[in-house]
Design an enzyme around this catalytic site. Sequence first.
Site, PDB file in Angstrom:
ATOM      1  N   TYR A 161     -11.394 -12.332  -2.830  1.00  0.00           N
ATOM      2  CA  TYR A 161     -10.942 -12.229  -4.220  1.00  0.00           C
ATOM      3  C   TYR A 161     -10.656 -13.606  -4.817  1.00  0.00           C
ATOM      4  CZ  TYR A 161     -10.379  -7.282  -3.120  1.00  0.00           C
ATOM      5  OH  TYR A 161     -10.615  -5.981  -2.741  1.00  0.00           O
ATOM      6  N   SER A 162     -11.191 -14.643  -4.218  1.00  0.00           N
ATOM      7  CA  SER A 162     -10.829 -16.018  -4.545  1.00  0.00           C
ATOM      8  C   SER A 162     -11.232 -16.448  -5.953  1.00  0.00           C
ATOM      9  CB  SER A 162     -11.484 -16.957  -3.523  1.00  0.00           C
ATOM     10  OG  SER A 162     -11.428 -18.293  -3.953  1.00  0.00           O
TER      11      SER A 162
END
Length: 316
Positions: free
Chosen positions: A78-79
């Site tokens: 989810y960076s």
Amino acid sequence: MGVPSLFLFYYPNIMKASAPVQLLQDPLFATKGVQVYLKREDLLHPTIPGNKWRKLKYNLQAARESGKNTLLTFGGAYSNHIAAVAAAGREFNFRTIGYIRGEAHLTLNPTLTFATNCGMQLHYLDREAYRLKNTPFFLEKLRHEYPEAYLLPEGGTNLLALKGCAEIVPDITVAYDYLLCAAGTGGTLAGIIAGLAGEKQVIGFPALKGGAFLKEDIVHLVTHYTGQTYDNWELQTQYHFGGYAKIKPELVAFIQYFRQQHQVPIEPIYTGKMLYGLYDLIRNDYFKPNTAIVAIHTGGLQGLAGLEERLGVRLT
């Protein structure tokens, strides 16, 4: 004409991005007699917003000047950093490669879907292998396999990132006493401390549990970048809500309140925790009356859809 000038010729806006400062009106602030502004770094760039744009700006220039045609980096599924590097690659014509922490999933989440739609090539590392990503052996292996790649660390923090983040300071157009920022790797906070050069007061809000360890990292970054140490900053480590990406009902309620009160979307990993901490400090009279505070909205909104999907809560 040299390569640096050519880069700026083709991308003249890369050095000119500016973000507005918004005065926040809230009954709590009026009661306590403080002024609070939000530095809207989330509006800095349409697809590479906030501190990610600041961190990448000079790295993109360095990559082009060194003749690299690929950006290679690391991050979680989810960076914000992964999404930003992918977007930067598409906009500035770099091939992009992302090494993702964890196992591959057949159905990509919104962050990784966006990254692949931008053309990023994804590779997955289990958690044990991912912990080795900064070892000399692994990095040398990558340089041998991708000689055309410019390597960016996880989160994007390096000295060129500090240079970009330091430019947040002269971009603030109001008078203030305190500057507040969330902290992940500490790069944005270190850049702000460097940019202030001992002026004003700075408060960082680590997103990770046990975030006091960041102090040493930040001191190292600032010293390495400026050759100086400063004592006008501190960390407030109690607003992590259980750790990185941990979310509790009171944080969700606060984010929903903030959106309704100020018409500004925030996320629960970084900016949401920082602003929750700010409200709590104001409520408990940490700041004297007539204090002016600028809080940095570092973006990260691309991850909201994935977080809502994963956690089953509405944040927008």
